[in-house]
Design a protein around this motif. Structure first.
Motif, PDB file in Angstrom:
ATOM      1  N   TRP A   2      11.911 -41.415  30.041  1.00  8.74           N
ATOM      2  CA  TRP A   2      12.578 -40.332  30.921  1.00  8.74           C
ATOM      3  C   TRP A   2      13.520 -41.719  31.915  1.00  8.74           C
ATOM      4  O   TRP A   2      14.635 -41.973  31.444  1.00  8.74           O
ATOM      5  CB  TRP A   2      12.596 -39.527  31.584  1.00  8.74           C
ATOM      6  CG  TRP A   2      13.198 -39.134  32.537  1.00  8.74           C
ATOM      7  CD1 TRP A   2      14.514 -38.078  32.593  1.00  8.74           C
ATOM      8  CD2 TRP A   2      13.657 -39.699  34.101  1.00  8.74           C
ATOM      9  NE1 TRP A   2      15.213 -37.897  33.464  1.00  8.74           N
ATOM     10  CE2 TRP A   2      14.310 -38.955  34.211  1.00  8.74           C
ATOM     11  CE3 TRP A   2      13.092 -39.976  34.710  1.00  8.74           C
ATOM     12  CZ2 TRP A   2      15.463 -38.885  36.012  1.00  8.74           C
ATOM     13  CZ3 TRP A   2      13.668 -40.456  36.119  1.00  8.74           C
ATOM     14  CH2 TRP A   2      14.781 -40.212  36.767  1.00  8.74           C
ATOM     15  N   GLU A   5      15.254 -43.306  29.388  1.00  8.52           N
ATOM     16  CA  GLU A   5      16.637 -43.177  29.270  1.00  8.52           C
ATOM     17  C   GLU A   5      17.870 -43.070  30.588  1.00  8.52           C
ATOM     18  O   GLU A   5      18.843 -43.595  30.138  1.00  8.52           O
ATOM     19  CB  GLU A   5      16.318 -41.417  28.193  1.00  8.52           C
ATOM     20  CG  GLU A   5      16.050 -42.050  27.143  1.00  8.52           C
ATOM     21  CD  GLU A   5      15.417 -40.299  26.534  1.00  8.52           C
ATOM     22  OE1 GLU A   5      16.384 -39.674  27.893  1.00  8.52           O
ATOM     23  OE2 GLU A   5      14.804 -39.827  26.331  1.00  8.52           O
ATOM     24  N   ALA A  20      22.800 -35.375  32.516  1.00  8.72           N
ATOM     25  CA  ALA A  20      22.269 -34.426  32.494  1.00  8.72           C
ATOM     26  C   ALA A  20      20.744 -35.045  32.318  1.00  8.72           C
ATOM     27  O   ALA A  20      19.211 -34.258  32.478  1.00  8.72           O
ATOM     28  CB  ALA A  20      22.111 -34.699  30.444  1.00  8.72           C
ATOM     29  N   LEU A  21      20.282 -36.572  33.246  1.00  8.50           N
ATOM     30  CA  LEU A  21      18.751 -37.031  32.819  1.00  8.50           C
ATOM     31  C   LEU A  21      18.296 -36.346  34.653  1.00  8.50           C
ATOM     32  O   LEU A  21      17.282 -36.029  34.908  1.00  8.50           O
ATOM     33  CB  LEU A  21      18.854 -38.315  32.889  1.00  8.50           C
ATOM     34  CG  LEU A  21      18.789 -38.789  31.213  1.00  8.50           C
ATOM     35  CD1 LEU A  21      19.047 -40.251  31.353  1.00  8.50           C
ATOM     36  CD2 LEU A  21      17.477 -38.381  30.630  1.00  8.50           C
ATOM     37  N   ASP A  23      19.070 -33.304  35.355  1.00 11.64           N
ATOM     38  CA  ASP A  23      18.637 -32.211  35.682  1.00 11.64           C
ATOM     39  C   ASP A  23      17.107 -31.758  35.128  1.00 11.64           C
ATOM     40  O   ASP A  23      16.341 -30.789  35.737  1.00 11.64           O
ATOM     41  CB  ASP A  23      19.766 -30.980  34.700  1.00 11.64           C
ATOM     42  CG  ASP A  23      20.970 -31.095  35.696  1.00 11.64           C
ATOM     43  OD1 ASP A  23      21.417 -31.210  36.931  1.00 11.64           O
ATOM     44  OD2 ASP A  23      21.575 -30.638  34.978  1.00 11.64           O
ATOM     45  N   GLU A  24      16.829 -33.213  34.513  1.00 12.77           N
ATOM     46  CA  GLU A  24      15.717 -33.137  33.981  1.00 12.77           C
ATOM     47  C   GLU A  24      14.427 -34.678  34.410  1.00 12.77           C
ATOM     48  O   GLU A  24      13.428 -34.450  34.330  1.00 12.77           O
ATOM     49  CB  GLU A  24      15.647 -33.561  32.317  1.00 12.77           C
ATOM     50  CG  GLU A  24      16.259 -33.059  32.051  1.00 12.77           C
ATOM     51  CD  GLU A  24      16.223 -33.025  30.340  1.00 12.77           C
ATOM     52  OE1 GLU A  24      16.682 -34.396  29.613  1.00 12.77           O
ATOM     53  OE2 GLU A  24      17.611 -32.760  29.910  1.00 12.77           O
ATOM     54  N   THR A  25      14.800 -34.781  35.621  1.00 15.09           N
ATOM     55  CA  THR A  25      13.994 -35.535  36.280  1.00 15.09           C
ATOM     56  C   THR A  25      11.993 -34.767  36.677  1.00 15.09           C
ATOM     57  O   THR A  25      12.187 -33.782  37.153  1.00 15.09           O
ATOM     58  CB  THR A  25      14.796 -35.528  38.363  1.00 15.09           C
ATOM     59  OG1 THR A  25      16.122 -35.621  37.687  1.00 15.09           O
ATOM     60  CG2 THR A  25      13.627 -37.145  38.774  1.00 15.09           C
ATOM     61  N   PRO A  26      11.475 -35.708  36.174  1.00 16.67           N
ATOM     62  CA  PRO A  26       9.902 -35.495  36.305  1.00 16.67           C
ATOM     63  C   PRO A  26      10.044 -34.854  37.687  1.00 16.67           C
ATOM     64  O   PRO A  26      10.214 -35.943  38.647  1.00 16.67           O
ATOM     65  CB  PRO A  26       9.343 -36.693  35.939  1.00 16.67           C
ATOM     66  CG  PRO A  26      10.208 -37.364  34.985  1.00 16.67           C
ATOM     67  CD  PRO A  26      11.607 -37.434  35.871  1.00 16.67           C
ATOM     68  N   SER A  27       8.795 -33.942  38.033  1.00 15.10           N
ATOM     69  CA  SER A  27       8.101 -33.894  39.204  1.00 15.10           C
ATOM     70  C   SER A  27       7.509 -34.702  39.750  1.00 15.10           C
ATOM     71  O   SER A  27       6.969 -34.927  40.545  1.00 15.10           O
ATOM     72  CB  SER A  27       7.934 -32.637  39.234  1.00 15.10           C
ATOM     73  OG  SER A  27       6.440 -32.189  38.346  1.00 15.10           O
TER      74      SER A  27
END
Length: 72
Positions: A2, A5, A20-21, A23-27
């Protein structure tokens, strides 16, 4: 993955990929260094998006002025 990217998206000024990234941020991140890099990159991404927003606003203002000119 991630983080890589996100680096590419910021380097390419790709606002759609950044959104888009985001929205997908790792916790969780593998290391503190990765988390700090992500924080820095997201800050750069925010600045990029704000810059694009300002430029778009200026272009819209120009178009409005042209429209007013053409209408008169």
């Amino acid at each position: 993955m991630w983080l890589d990217e996100l680096k590419i998206a910021v380097a390419n000024d790709d606002a759609e990929a950044i959104a888009a990234l985001a929205d997908e941020t790792p916790s969780k991140f593998d290391s503190l260094e990765d988390a700090l890099q992500a924080q820095e990159l997201l800050g750069a991404a925010i600045n990029l998006i704000q810059k694009n927003k300002n430029e778009l606003g200026k272009e819209l203002e120009k178009l409005k002025n042209v429209k007013k000119y053409m209408a008169s």
